[in-house]
Enzyme design. Sequence first.
Site, PDB file in Angstrom:
ATOM      1  N   GLU A   1       2.022  11.578   3.128  1.00 35.19           N
ATOM      2  CA  GLU A   1       1.866  10.257   3.750  1.00 35.19           C
ATOM      3  C   GLU A   1       2.519  10.206   5.135  1.00 35.19           C
ATOM      4  O   GLU A   1       1.955   9.665   6.081  1.00 35.19           O
ATOM      5  CB  GLU A   1       2.478   9.181   2.855  1.00 35.19           C
ATOM      6  CG  GLU A   1       1.683   8.941   1.587  1.00 35.19           C
ATOM      7  CD  GLU A   1       2.440   8.016   0.648  1.00 35.19           C
ATOM      8  OE1 GLU A   1       2.187   6.811   0.685  1.00 35.19           O
ATOM      9  OE2 GLU A   1       3.301   8.513  -0.104  1.00 35.19           O
TER      10      GLU A   1
ATOM     11  N   HIS B   1     -19.322  10.957   2.893  1.00 32.37           N
ATOM     12  CA  HIS B   1     -19.059   9.516   2.718  1.00 32.37           C
ATOM     13  C   HIS B   1     -18.086   9.266   1.559  1.00 32.37           C
ATOM     14  O   HIS B   1     -18.087   8.186   0.986  1.00 32.37           O
ATOM     15  CB  HIS B   1     -20.346   8.721   2.465  1.00 32.37           C
ATOM     16  CG  HIS B   1     -21.472   9.070   3.384  1.00 32.37           C
ATOM     17  ND1 HIS B   1     -21.754   8.368   4.526  1.00 32.37           N
ATOM     18  CD2 HIS B   1     -22.377  10.084   3.332  1.00 32.37           C
ATOM     19  CE1 HIS B   1     -22.801   8.913   5.140  1.00 32.37           C
ATOM     20  NE2 HIS B   1     -23.194   9.964   4.426  1.00 32.37           N
TER      21      HIS B   1
ATOM     22  N   LYS C   1       6.611   7.523 -11.332  1.00 30.53           N
ATOM     23  CA  LYS C   1       6.035   7.838 -10.024  1.00 30.53           C
ATOM     24  C   LYS C   1       6.424   9.199  -9.474  1.00 30.53           C
ATOM     25  O   LYS C   1       7.537   9.670  -9.666  1.00 30.53           O
ATOM     26  CB  LYS C   1       6.481   6.783  -9.011  1.00 30.53           C
ATOM     27  CG  LYS C   1       5.860   5.438  -9.264  1.00 30.53           C
ATOM     28  CD  LYS C   1       4.456   5.377  -8.751  1.00 30.53           C
ATOM     29  CE  LYS C   1       4.447   4.588  -7.461  1.00 30.53           C
ATOM     30  NZ  LYS C   1       3.116   4.419  -6.950  1.00 30.53           N
TER      31      LYS C   1
ATOM     32  N   SER D   1      10.242   7.041  -7.491  1.00 32.95           N
ATOM     33  CA  SER D   1      10.415   5.623  -7.171  1.00 32.95           C
ATOM     34  C   SER D   1      11.696   5.145  -7.829  1.00 32.95           C
ATOM     35  O   SER D   1      12.031   5.571  -8.933  1.00 32.95           O
ATOM     36  CB  SER D   1       9.222   4.830  -7.697  1.00 32.95           C
ATOM     37  OG  SER D   1       9.599   3.489  -7.926  1.00 32.95           O
TER      38      SER D   1
END
Length: 463
Positions: free
Chosen positions: A297, A163, A290, A284
């Site tokens: 992704e 979970h 970043k 970024s």
Amino acid sequence: MTKKLWGGRFQEATDKLVEVFNASVTFDQKLAEQDIRGSLAHVAMLGKQGILQPEEVTQITEGLNSILEDIRAGNFEWSVSLEDVHMNIESRLRDRIGPVAGKLHTARSRNDQVATDFRLFTKEAALELADLLHGLRTVMVLEAEKHLTSDEGQPVIMPGYTHLQVAQPILLSHWFLAYVEMLERDESRFRDAAKRMDESPLGAGALAGTPWPIDRFATAEALGFARPTRNSLDSVGSRDFALEFLAACSIATAHLSRLSEELILYSTFEFGFLTLPDSHTTGSSIMPQKKNPDVSELSRGKAGRVFGDLMALLTVVKGTPLAYNKDFQEDKEPVFDAFETLAIILQLHIDMMPKAKWHAKVTRRAAQRGYSTATDLADYLARKGLPFREAHEVAGELVHLCVSQDRQLWDLTEEELKNAHELLTSDVAQYLTVESSANARLSYGGTGLERVREAVQDAKERL
Ligand code: ARG
């Protein structure tokens, strides 16, 4: 107007928009190699069977080979008005060797031709993906082995989750081996599917076979198929080989999307379990700090299009009557797309995974949080004879106490332990470290160090 190869019974030209709508050459030119191999096998067989004269076979063979060279060299102009890869190549053959080119299509239809080309392609793609999966499996097994010893010489311990809540400590190597299992099944799915694809539809004709004395076993063998397909209607009218390929792609991509999600999560600043390599992350344009896990992704996101490819073809095939239908022309793009998508995802992970740096101190600290060894406290009491359900209750109350005072289970005093249950003595602390918890799990398939060492060995032998 280009003369159509099927133009005989037509008086009017094909509507321009229909031509565009009908054409598949923009994408099925990917099958050019397979198409020419199929034609070469077919014409050789026609010669052997005495259906074509030896000089005709020679002329056609030489013509096809020179076209293949042109295609490979990028010197072939594809024409939409010639509809598909098959008619583009045949028409070029006629330009090159004259009317004898027309004999190539003896005892053949585009229906068995395309089924053959596409099976060849899909079988080869399945085996290529199986090899890539094998490559990633190998990388993951080596990672599992590597993390049996961290910089401090100990196996790397991390929290295991259910979970997405801390559950029990596990070895990082055990986590790697979980993906090895998935990848191994994925690989075998492609190899199994390739076996079912290993039949040649060539010679099924348009749908019913052919009156010509062809030898389907010879063409099957020449094309590297194990045997010819058994039923002509099924040969030209079935696309389950492509569906199976797409299903295998979908499952593998689903697995890789789960791996991606874990890498994304664990490489966040908040988790800090690992650092992905610069080579496989991006920055970024506004936020200088970043380091974005774009590869992970996109791998997660591209699962969507691969599932879409499977759904698209399932929907195309559903409810189509036997045998061939033009609907089946829609079978190719989903297969090309899923193949190319999965192949690049696999290659990226083969390159990226060994370069990811795992932070053993951080993962160990994380494994200590969240009362991850509460089960071990319950097991301790159960070993002393208390029924497990009661032991669970006692451990749960102690967790509650610790949570409310922001303390750890191993900090509880003799007194507090006794109060919770008379069987609880301070020697319990030795069972509550993350190392002892993980290593106690020596059941077959468990995360105990001895089992994981064996599992790594076993996984290496299976490679
Ligand atoms: N381009 C077609 C396809 O991909 C080839 C087969 C055409 N057959 C036919 N009977 N029109 O399905």
